[in-house]
Design a protein around this motif. Structure first.
Motif, PDB file in Angstrom:
ATOM      1  N   SER A 114       9.369  -5.093  -0.890  1.00 46.51           N
ATOM      2  CA  SER A 114       8.472  -4.077  -0.267  1.00 46.51           C
ATOM      3  C   SER A 114       7.143  -4.646  -1.779  1.00 46.51           C
ATOM      4  CB  SER A 114       8.637  -3.087  -0.423  1.00 46.51           C
ATOM      5  OG  SER A 114       9.527  -2.922  -1.395  1.00 46.51           O
ATOM      6  N   SER A 122       7.369   2.210  -1.337  1.00 45.83           N
ATOM      7  CA  SER A 122       6.523   1.193  -0.553  1.00 45.83           C
ATOM      8  C   SER A 122       5.114   1.446   0.106  1.00 45.83           C
ATOM      9  CB  SER A 122       7.631   0.753   0.790  1.00 45.83           C
ATOM     10  OG  SER A 122       9.015   0.762   0.372  1.00 45.83           O
ATOM     11  N   HIS A 203      15.568   5.149  -5.677  1.00 46.83           N
ATOM     12  CA  HIS A 203      14.169   4.456  -5.466  1.00 46.83           C
ATOM     13  C   HIS A 203      13.110   5.817  -4.193  1.00 46.83           C
ATOM     14  CE1 HIS A 203      14.479   0.145  -4.418  1.00 46.83           C
ATOM     15  NE2 HIS A 203      13.189   0.765  -3.578  1.00 46.83           N
TER      16      HIS A 203
END
Ligand code: AMP
Ligand code: MG
Length: 289
Positions: A114, A122, A203
């Motif tokens: 990504s 992303s 994340h």
């Protein structure tokens, strides 16, 4: 169709090293090799089980990555030193045209994670890619604008090196779909909707603090299904009507929280299996501090 990617010739160590540099990503994280059709499997994979072929037939082009034993072509700089390689045929006309042109010139595959800095959200639009990475791109690097991503979350990843398919990352291709295609039980890591192989607990994180399933206060951002009203003073970032819409809008909404300088985003999570579980997987990591 999933999220925007940062691509390099998967056979070129120098090109691939630029991916790691632009992302700020640890070099032991493997990359997915994007190929133009099932024919590309032979270029990159060693032995693979019949169920892997079935999955490729049923879901390619599409948001499904198959992790298979590598052929010699898949070097350590692609696999993170592992004996396996991730392969996918994307379902987007711009991505496919690029790969096919590249193959016509003698290439074999495009390695692409990504197009975000390591640990960040992303990008799902070309503008988001520019915001995220322009400081790390070199002259001559190009951003291809293929419009807004239709899926909005990263591909499902299935490890095809064991007797049964093993789901490493949830996505739009669900465990039920994998089971139906293969006729096998799909294994999912213990107590998790929540594992990206080789990844961290945190994340998909915007700068704003993400709080799940709480009551939004004035000044907070809010991402919630459209039937949930927006409390007075709260900044509504997304109001998706369907699970597919939720996946499509989520990352852009998290980015817009940062664009607006919000400190807190409250997210009311979708219930249910399949894509909803994939969304909760990402949200759990977004909220992890
Ligand atoms: P991204 O493209 O940024 O969504 O990240 C690619 C993901 O694919 C990472 O989480 C990797 O751990 C996973 N992946 C790629 N290749 C492999 C592999 N050979 N084995 C296990 N996971 C892989
Ligand atoms: Mg990623």
């Amino acid at each position: 169709e999933t999220v925007y990617g940062l691509g390099a010739d998967a056979e070129n160590a120098t090109a691939v090293s630029r991916i790691y540099e632009a992302k700020g990503r640890p070099s032991d994280h493997p990359l997915i090799v994007h190929i133009g059709s099932m024919d590309g499997i032979a270029d990159w994979a060693g032995d693979l089980p019949e169920y892997a072929i079935k999955l490729a037939r049923d879901f390619w082009p599409g948001p499904l990555t198959l992790v298979v034993n590598r052929a010699e072509r898949a070097k350590d700089f692609i696999t993170g030193g592992q004996e396996t390689v991730g392969l996918r045929v994307p379902a987007h006309n711009v991505a496919l045209a690029l790969i096919q042109e590249f193959i016509a010139l003698g290439g074999k595959g495009i390695a692409a994670p990504s197009a975000n800095r390591f640990g960040a959200v992303s990008p799902t639009t070309a503008n988001a890619v520019e915001d995220e990475l322009s400081a790390y791109l070199h002259e001559g690097d190009i951003i291809l604008d293929g419009g807004r991503c239709l899926v909005g979350v990263e591909s499902t990843i299935v490890d095809c090196t064991k007797e049964n398919p093993f789901i490493l990352r949830l996505g739009a291709v669900t465990a039920e779909m994998v089971e139906e295609s293969t006729g096998l039980v799909a294994l999912v890591p213990e107590n998790s909707e929540v594992r990206v192989s080789g990844s961290l607990d945190s994340h998909y994180s915007p700068k704003a603090k993400v709080i799940l399933d709480a009551i939004a206060e004035p000044g907070d951002g809010l991402i919630a299904p459209d039937q949930i009203p927006t409390p007075e003073g709260v900044i509504r970032l997304a109001a998706p009507r369907t699970i597919e819409g939720y996946a499509r809008d989520l990352y852009a909404a998290l980015r817009s929280a940062d664009d607006q300088g919000l400190d807190v985003v409250v997210v009311l999570q979708p219930g249910g299996d399949g894509l909803a579980a994939a969304i909760r997987d990402r949200l759990k990591r977004s909220a992890f501090k």
